[in-house]
Design a protein around this motif. Structure first.
Motif, PDB file in Angstrom:
ATOM      1  N   VAL A  76      21.804 -18.204 -40.646  1.00 19.13           N
ATOM      2  CA  VAL A  76      22.909 -17.235 -40.568  1.00 19.13           C
ATOM      3  C   VAL A  76      24.107 -17.831 -39.834  1.00 19.13           C
ATOM      4  CG1 VAL A  76      23.631 -14.982 -39.691  1.00 19.13           C
ATOM      5  CG2 VAL A  76      21.349 -15.258 -40.694  1.00 19.13           C
ATOM      6  N   LYS A  77      23.849 -18.577 -38.771  1.00 22.74           N
ATOM      7  CA  LYS A  77      24.938 -19.098 -37.938  1.00 22.74           C
ATOM      8  C   LYS A  77      25.892 -20.008 -38.717  1.00 22.74           C
ATOM      9  CE  LYS A  77      21.893 -22.764 -36.186  1.00 22.74           C
ATOM     10  NZ  LYS A  77      21.154 -23.225 -34.991  1.00 22.74           N
ATOM     11  N   TYR A  78      25.383 -20.645 -39.769  1.00 20.60           N
ATOM     12  CA  TYR A  78      26.223 -21.574 -40.517  1.00 20.60           C
ATOM     13  C   TYR A  78      27.195 -20.853 -41.456  1.00 20.60           C
ATOM     14  CZ  TYR A  78      22.743 -24.924 -38.884  1.00 20.60           C
ATOM     15  OH  TYR A  78      21.900 -25.676 -38.094  1.00 20.60           O
ATOM     16  N   ILE A  79      26.835 -19.671 -41.913  1.00 19.71           N
ATOM     17  CA  ILE A  79      27.699 -18.975 -42.867  1.00 19.71           C
ATOM     18  C   ILE A  79      28.476 -17.827 -42.226  1.00 19.71           C
ATOM     19  CG2 ILE A  79      26.155 -19.612 -44.756  1.00 19.71           C
ATOM     20  CD1 ILE A  79      25.230 -16.692 -44.876  1.00 19.71           C
ATOM     21  N   ALA A  80      28.096 -17.460 -41.002  1.00 17.78           N
ATOM     22  CA  ALA A  80      28.737 -16.311 -40.337  1.00 17.78           C
ATOM     23  C   ALA A  80      30.253 -16.442 -40.197  1.00 17.78           C
ATOM     24  CB  ALA A  80      28.105 -16.080 -38.964  1.00 17.78           C
ATOM     25  N   PRO A  81      30.811 -17.643 -40.019  1.00 21.63           N
ATOM     26  CA  PRO A  81      32.268 -17.725 -39.845  1.00 21.63           C
ATOM     27  C   PRO A  81      33.067 -17.320 -41.081  1.00 21.63           C
ATOM     28  CG  PRO A  81      31.191 -19.719 -39.033  1.00 21.63           C
ATOM     29  CD  PRO A  81      30.158 -18.959 -39.794  1.00 21.63           C
ATOM     30  N   ALA A 102      27.782 -12.664 -36.144  1.00 22.90           N
ATOM     31  CA  ALA A 102      29.095 -12.095 -36.461  1.00 22.90           C
ATOM     32  C   ALA A 102      29.868 -11.799 -35.184  1.00 22.90           C
ATOM     33  CB  ALA A 102      28.919 -10.825 -37.294  1.00 22.90           C
ATOM     34  N   ALA A 103      29.157 -11.317 -34.159  1.00 14.97           N
ATOM     35  CA  ALA A 103      29.819 -11.027 -32.876  1.00 14.97           C
ATOM     36  C   ALA A 103      30.406 -12.295 -32.279  1.00 14.97           C
ATOM     37  CB  ALA A 103      28.816 -10.395 -31.915  1.00 14.97           C
ATOM     38  N   ARG A 104      29.724 -13.414 -32.428  1.00 16.11           N
ATOM     39  CA  ARG A 104      30.225 -14.689 -31.893  1.00 16.11           C
ATOM     40  C   ARG A 104      31.554 -15.086 -32.505  1.00 16.11           C
ATOM     41  NH1 ARG A 104      24.972 -18.764 -31.339  1.00 16.11           N
ATOM     42  NH2 ARG A 104      24.060 -17.740 -29.498  1.00 16.11           N
ATOM     43  N   HIS A 105      31.765 -14.648 -33.729  1.00 12.69           N
ATOM     44  CA  HIS A 105      33.004 -15.005 -34.434  1.00 12.69           C
ATOM     45  C   HIS A 105      33.959 -13.817 -34.517  1.00 12.69           C
ATOM     46  CE1 HIS A 105      31.523 -18.973 -35.637  1.00 12.69           C
ATOM     47  NE2 HIS A 105      30.349 -18.387 -35.821  1.00 12.69           N
ATOM     48  N   ASN A 106      33.635 -12.765 -33.778  1.00 13.60           N
ATOM     49  CA  ASN A 106      34.488 -11.567 -33.750  1.00 13.60           C
ATOM     50  C   ASN A 106      34.762 -11.047 -35.155  1.00 13.60           C
ATOM     51  OD1 ASN A 106      35.894  -9.543 -32.387  1.00 13.60           O
ATOM     52  ND2 ASN A 106      37.847 -10.638 -32.555  1.00 13.60           N
ATOM     53  N   ARG A 107      33.693 -11.004 -35.958  1.00 15.50           N
ATOM     54  CA  ARG A 107      33.806 -10.538 -37.335  1.00 15.50           C
ATOM     55  C   ARG A 107      32.897  -9.331 -37.565  1.00 15.50           C
ATOM     56  NH1 ARG A 107      32.382 -13.994 -41.956  1.00 15.50           N
ATOM     57  NH2 ARG A 107      33.839 -12.598 -43.006  1.00 15.50           N
ATOM     58  N   ARG A 141      22.573   1.504 -36.312  1.00 11.97           N
ATOM     59  CA  ARG A 141      23.751   2.272 -35.893  1.00 11.97           C
ATOM     60  C   ARG A 141      24.421   1.677 -34.650  1.00 11.97           C
ATOM     61  NH1 ARG A 141      24.029   7.127 -38.662  1.00 11.97           N
ATOM     62  NH2 ARG A 141      22.068   7.969 -39.517  1.00 11.97           N
ATOM     63  N   THR A 142      23.682   0.873 -33.891  1.00  9.49           N
ATOM     64  CA  THR A 142      24.229   0.278 -32.672  1.00  9.49           C
ATOM     65  C   THR A 142      24.969  -1.030 -32.964  1.00  9.49           C
ATOM     66  OG1 THR A 142      22.271  -1.090 -32.152  1.00  9.49           O
ATOM     67  CG2 THR A 142      22.236   1.213 -31.437  1.00  9.49           C
ATOM     68  N   MET A 143      24.930  -1.485 -34.200  1.00  9.77           N
ATOM     69  CA  MET A 143      25.489  -2.786 -34.565  1.00  9.77           C
ATOM     70  C   MET A 143      26.945  -2.631 -34.995  1.00  9.77           C
ATOM     71  SD  MET A 143      22.245  -4.416 -36.635  1.00  9.77           S
ATOM     72  CE  MET A 143      20.620  -4.519 -35.859  1.00  9.77           C
ATOM     73  N   SER A 144      27.850  -3.179 -34.209  1.00  6.71           N
ATOM     74  CA  SER A 144      29.282  -3.018 -34.497  1.00  6.71           C
ATOM     75  C   SER A 144      29.864  -4.187 -35.289  1.00  6.71           C
ATOM     76  CB  SER A 144      30.056  -2.852 -33.189  1.00  6.71           C
ATOM     77  OG  SER A 144      29.820  -3.947 -32.328  1.00  6.71           O
ATOM     78  N   HIS A 145      29.048  -5.212 -35.556  1.00  9.09           N
ATOM     79  CA  HIS A 145      29.545  -6.382 -36.292  1.00  9.09           C
ATOM     80  C   HIS A 145      28.872  -6.529 -37.660  1.00  9.09           C
ATOM     81  CE1 HIS A 145      31.919  -7.848 -32.898  1.00  9.09           C
ATOM     82  NE2 HIS A 145      30.940  -7.382 -32.156  1.00  9.09           N
ATOM     83  N   VAL A 146      28.125  -5.508 -38.048  1.00  7.68           N
ATOM     84  CA  VAL A 146      27.506  -5.456 -39.371  1.00  7.68           C
ATOM     85  C   VAL A 146      27.919  -4.147 -40.031  1.00  7.68           C
ATOM     86  CG1 VAL A 146      25.324  -5.196 -40.605  1.00  7.68           C
ATOM     87  CG2 VAL A 146      25.512  -6.898 -38.814  1.00  7.68           C
TER      88      VAL A 146
END
Length: 223
Positions: A76-81, A102-107, A141-146
């Protein structure tokens, strides 16, 4: 070049305006993707992280890349950006990892939940009961980056069109249930991704809003 343009045009002519076409480009060389790009196609589907990243880095940056295969959490980390959508989320564990990366990339990464409705045991995806359990648990529901934006599935690989139709209609009925119970006020939850080269017309009749077509555009894959 002419063949891919003609194939794309023929498919698009058969699709209603509300149905999105994902050109499944896995295992096809970049030159063929560019032929489709030059014919106006902008959404491409890949199922291997390394191949998709290589194409992302060397092809036009307005392409939207959909990951349509089984995704391992450590990839996942490779495509998240850059990934535009992950179409095949089949576990809460994978959903957690997408949220984290996604949170790491503010997406905010759009995703679809993959259902296993087909008869083949080899296919991935959540059973209907597993999907109900994932949603009722509520951790998502707690996930703000998905952003869960719909469902995807693959019909059985069979010539029995009535079986294919039954499976698509099962997915459609389940979508309506999930929409009613969990996403009634969420306009983003609207995607029904089913239908491929051999069955996309049946899929459209059965409520699909996104089809994933490869062979009918690019021809047989080059492995």
């Amino acid at each position: 070049m002419q063949m891919i343009q003609e194939n794309l045009q023929h498919i698009k002519e058969q699709l209603p305006k509300h149905v999105t076409l994902v050109a499944v480009s896995k295992f096809h060389p970049k030159e063929r993707l560019m032929e489709a790009y030059n014919a106006g196609q902008r959404i491409f589907g890949e199922s291997h992280e390394r191949e998709m990243t290589d194409k992302y880095e060397s092809l036009p940056d307005d392409i939207k890349w959909h990951f349509i295969g089984h995704l391992q959490t450590n990839k996942v980390k490779y495509i998240a950006p850059y990934v535009a959508m992950i179409e095949a989320v089949d576990s809460i564990r994978l959903l957690r990892e997408i949220e984290k990366q996604a949170a790491r990339h503010n997406r905010v990464i759009p995703v679809l939940l993959e259902l296993h409705i087909a008869q083949e045991a080899t296919k991935y995806g959540l059973t209907l009961d597993d999907c109900r359990a994932l949603l009722s648990d509520g951790e998502w529901r707690t996930m703000s980056h998905v952003s869960i934006q719909g469902l995807m599935m693959m019909a059985s690989f069979t010539n029995n069109q009535e079986q294919i139709r039954r499976e698509f209609l099962t997915a459609l009925s389940f979508f309506d249930e999930v929409k009613r119970d969990y996403f009634a006020g969420d306009d983003n939850f609207c995607i029904r991704s089913w239908g491929m080269s051999d069955d996309f017309l049946i899929a459209v009749e059965c409520g699909s809003t996104m089809v994933r077509v490869g062979t009918s555009i690019f021809g047989q894959r080059e492995y």
